[in-house]
Write a protein that holds these residues in place. Sequence first.
Motif, PDB file in Angstrom:
ATOM      1  N   TYR A 107     -28.867 -87.982   2.940  1.00 32.11           N
ATOM      2  CA  TYR A 107     -29.462 -89.185   2.321  1.00 32.11           C
ATOM      3  C   TYR A 107     -30.748 -88.830   1.518  1.00 32.11           C
ATOM      4  N   GLY A 108     -31.582 -88.008   2.130  1.00 35.38           N
ATOM      5  CA  GLY A 108     -32.544 -87.515   1.626  1.00 35.38           C
ATOM      6  C   GLY A 108     -34.006 -87.843   3.004  1.00 35.38           C
ATOM      7  N   LEU A 109     -33.620 -88.523   4.058  1.00 41.06           N
ATOM      8  CA  LEU A 109     -34.435 -88.973   4.909  1.00 41.06           C
ATOM      9  C   LEU A 109     -35.090 -87.833   5.813  1.00 41.06           C
ATOM     10  N   SER A 110     -36.162 -87.815   6.271  1.00 42.12           N
ATOM     11  CA  SER A 110     -37.056 -86.913   6.957  1.00 42.12           C
ATOM     12  C   SER A 110     -36.384 -86.374   8.112  1.00 42.12           C
ATOM     13  N   ARG A 153     -25.083 -96.680   8.525  1.00 39.98           N
ATOM     14  CA  ARG A 153     -25.765 -98.132   8.417  1.00 39.98           C
ATOM     15  C   ARG A 153     -27.208 -98.122   8.552  1.00 39.98           C
ATOM     16  N   ALA A 154     -27.196 -97.327   9.697  1.00 42.38           N
ATOM     17  CA  ALA A 154     -28.886 -97.292  10.127  1.00 42.38           C
ATOM     18  C   ALA A 154     -29.608 -96.371   9.067  1.00 42.38           C
ATOM     19  N   THR A 155     -28.951 -95.583   8.443  1.00 41.61           N
ATOM     20  CA  THR A 155     -29.468 -94.702   7.313  1.00 41.61           C
ATOM     21  C   THR A 155     -29.767 -95.725   6.109  1.00 41.61           C
ATOM     22  N   TRP A 156     -28.986 -96.524   5.751  1.00 38.56           N
ATOM     23  CA  TRP A 156     -29.095 -97.548   4.792  1.00 38.56           C
ATOM     24  C   TRP A 156     -30.296 -98.579   5.065  1.00 38.56           C
ATOM     25  N   ARG A 157     -30.371 -98.989   6.401  1.00 36.41           N
ATOM     26  CA  ARG A 157     -31.477 -99.889   6.719  1.00 36.41           C
ATOM     27  C   ARG A 157     -32.706 -99.224   6.521  1.00 36.41           C
ATOM     28  N   ALA A 158     -32.759 -97.789   6.897  1.00 38.19           N
ATOM     29  CA  ALA A 158     -33.957 -97.191   6.773  1.00 38.19           C
ATOM     30  C   ALA A 158     -34.383 -96.965   5.460  1.00 38.19           C
ATOM     31  N   GLN A 214     -24.264 -94.180  -7.246  1.00 36.62           N
ATOM     32  CA  GLN A 214     -24.391 -93.007  -6.349  1.00 36.62           C
ATOM     33  C   GLN A 214     -24.043 -93.254  -5.047  1.00 36.62           C
ATOM     34  N   VAL A 215     -23.736 -94.458  -4.661  1.00 41.08           N
ATOM     35  CA  VAL A 215     -23.518 -94.799  -3.415  1.00 41.08           C
ATOM     36  C   VAL A 215     -22.122 -94.174  -3.227  1.00 41.08           C
ATOM     37  N   HIS A 216     -21.185 -94.366  -3.956  1.00 35.95           N
ATOM     38  CA  HIS A 216     -19.878 -93.687  -3.913  1.00 35.95           C
ATOM     39  C   HIS A 216     -19.939 -92.334  -3.649  1.00 35.95           C
ATOM     40  N   ASP A 217     -20.968 -91.634  -4.234  1.00 38.35           N
ATOM     41  CA  ASP A 217     -20.785 -90.165  -3.911  1.00 38.35           C
ATOM     42  C   ASP A 217     -21.501 -89.872  -2.685  1.00 38.35           C
ATOM     43  N   GLN A 218     -22.297 -90.876  -2.248  1.00 38.73           N
ATOM     44  CA  GLN A 218     -23.004 -90.703  -0.822  1.00 38.73           C
ATOM     45  C   GLN A 218     -21.649 -90.994   0.348  1.00 38.73           C
ATOM     46  N   PHE A 219     -20.765 -92.113   0.006  1.00 36.63           N
ATOM     47  CA  PHE A 219     -19.897 -92.286   0.794  1.00 36.63           C
ATOM     48  C   PHE A 219     -18.920 -90.966   1.005  1.00 36.63           C
ATOM     49  N   GLU A 220     -18.612 -90.318  -0.064  1.00 38.74           N
ATOM     50  CA  GLU A 220     -17.737 -89.172  -0.465  1.00 38.74           C
ATOM     51  C   GLU A 220     -18.474 -88.130   0.664  1.00 38.74           C
ATOM     52  N   ARG A 221     -19.823 -88.059   0.298  1.00 43.54           N
ATOM     53  CA  ARG A 221     -20.657 -87.150   1.012  1.00 43.54           C
ATOM     54  C   ARG A 221     -20.437 -87.213   2.586  1.00 43.54           C
ATOM     55  N   TRP A 222     -20.628 -88.414   3.140  1.00 41.00           N
ATOM     56  CA  TRP A 222     -20.571 -88.301   4.574  1.00 41.00           C
ATOM     57  C   TRP A 222     -19.170 -88.127   5.001  1.00 41.00           C
ATOM     58  N   GLN A 271     -24.536 -78.191  -1.390  1.00 44.60           N
ATOM     59  CA  GLN A 271     -24.695 -79.460  -1.468  1.00 44.60           C
ATOM     60  C   GLN A 271     -25.171 -80.258  -0.278  1.00 44.60           C
ATOM     61  N   LEU A 272     -24.662 -79.726   0.520  1.00 43.67           N
ATOM     62  CA  LEU A 272     -24.771 -80.302   2.253  1.00 43.67           C
ATOM     63  C   LEU A 272     -25.800 -79.572   2.966  1.00 43.67           C
ATOM     64  N   HIS A 273     -26.348 -80.189   3.795  1.00 42.50           N
ATOM     65  CA  HIS A 273     -27.153 -79.704   4.962  1.00 42.50           C
ATOM     66  C   HIS A 273     -26.600 -80.293   6.203  1.00 42.50           C
ATOM     67  N   ILE A 274     -26.212 -79.098   7.052  1.00 49.26           N
ATOM     68  CA  ILE A 274     -25.603 -79.654   8.243  1.00 49.26           C
ATOM     69  C   ILE A 274     -26.404 -78.988   9.513  1.00 49.26           C
ATOM     70  N   GLU A 275     -27.102 -79.718  10.302  1.00 49.67           N
ATOM     71  CA  GLU A 275     -27.788 -79.108  11.420  1.00 49.67           C
ATOM     72  C   GLU A 275     -27.708 -80.041  12.680  1.00 49.67           C
ATOM     73  N   ALA A 276     -28.158 -79.315  13.675  1.00 52.20           N
ATOM     74  CA  ALA A 276     -28.343 -80.006  14.927  1.00 52.20           C
ATOM     75  C   ALA A 276     -29.682 -80.701  15.060  1.00 52.20           C
TER      76      ALA A 276
END
Lengths: 185, 208
Positions: A43-46, A84-89, A112-120, B55-60
């Motif tokens: 989702y682009g978080l660090s 959910r924690a990611t969305w809150r962040a 884009q959220v639908h793409d993200q849902f697919e992604r996870w 498209q994806l990154h997967i790591e520990a």
Amino acid sequence: MLSEIKRESDDRLIQACRTGDAQAWDVVMEKYERLVFSIPLNYGLSREDAADIAQYTFTHLIQSLDTFQANSNLGAWLATVARRATWRALRRTQREDTAGFEELIDQEAQPQVHDQFERWAQIEWLNTGLTLLNERCRDLLLALYFAPQEPSYAEIAARMGMSVGSIGPTRARCLERLKRLLGDR
Amino acid sequence: MAKEPALTFARLLDWVEGRIPAPAAEQVAAQVAQADPAVRAAVAWLEAFHTLSAQLHIEAPPAATRALLRRRFEAYALQRRTPSLLRRVLATLSFDSGAQALAPGLRSAGVQDAPRQLIYSTELADLALNMLPRAFDQQIDLHCQIFPKQADQPMQVALELRGEAMTSTGVADELGEWTFEAILAGHYTLIMRAGDVEVVVESLELRL
């Protein structure tokens, strides 16, 4: 022994964790830590934020062990908590970035959220297969195809104690094994 | 005419990933077009995997995260092992930096900005609690350090911080330290368990 435990159902792992079985907990972590950590990353978080979310998610699991329902999908449960924690962040970040604006953008309404849902869901699917592979295949495929640093064959060979020339054939065997584990979907 | 190489999975993978040079790649493409459904399905799967992996990154997560979670689980596990006889000891407050009167001039020296510290005593150990402000929110990190009265007695200490809306657990490290992170100001009970002893700090007010 550990490989046998890894194939235990999640129900049995949860039951073992409830008795304080640390080995069962280690297996739960090994099965799902990549999934939980990778959701916020994608989702682009660090990495730091992703580590915080992983801590939060698995801590929530520990606190929920006694009430976790039998036959629940542990992977999906963890993925949902992490998501959910990611969305809150992301919402907190958005508030900081748009300080002074009254209106908050509702993430759930964005296409884009639908793409993200697919992604996870894709991450969860891949993680299932990767977990069932032997460690060597899993480490090789993660390094070749999913590591953000994109290490070279030489770097991977050095890290894994392989010859550079063996990486190609080994990757094909491991990927074929992954395909069999995941099915053709 | 030279026999065409077989369409093994490895060859298909090399072709999908662009690792086969041009003339041979065209040959593979022609073979795939004529191949049975199983081969074409394998190609479709590989192409989808190739797209997904781009498209994806997967790591520990970092090893420190796993270690921290292991300790939290151990704290949970400790609580599961109910001892036959649990001795409960109430800790007594022996020092509160927030209750100390400030001498003239100390305000300008920034003393009021020092973290609030509490020290509790029991017959078994002293406990130092430091309330540390967090940089970006209004929450508190509560740093705990245990000083056993018998220094040569190793013990595994599980900590539990109970509030109205939350409970957080941990296990002290080899230095007897543990930090509860991101705690809201309020009233809590802090419980430390080691063996068959439970030390309780009641009415703990967390504030900066």
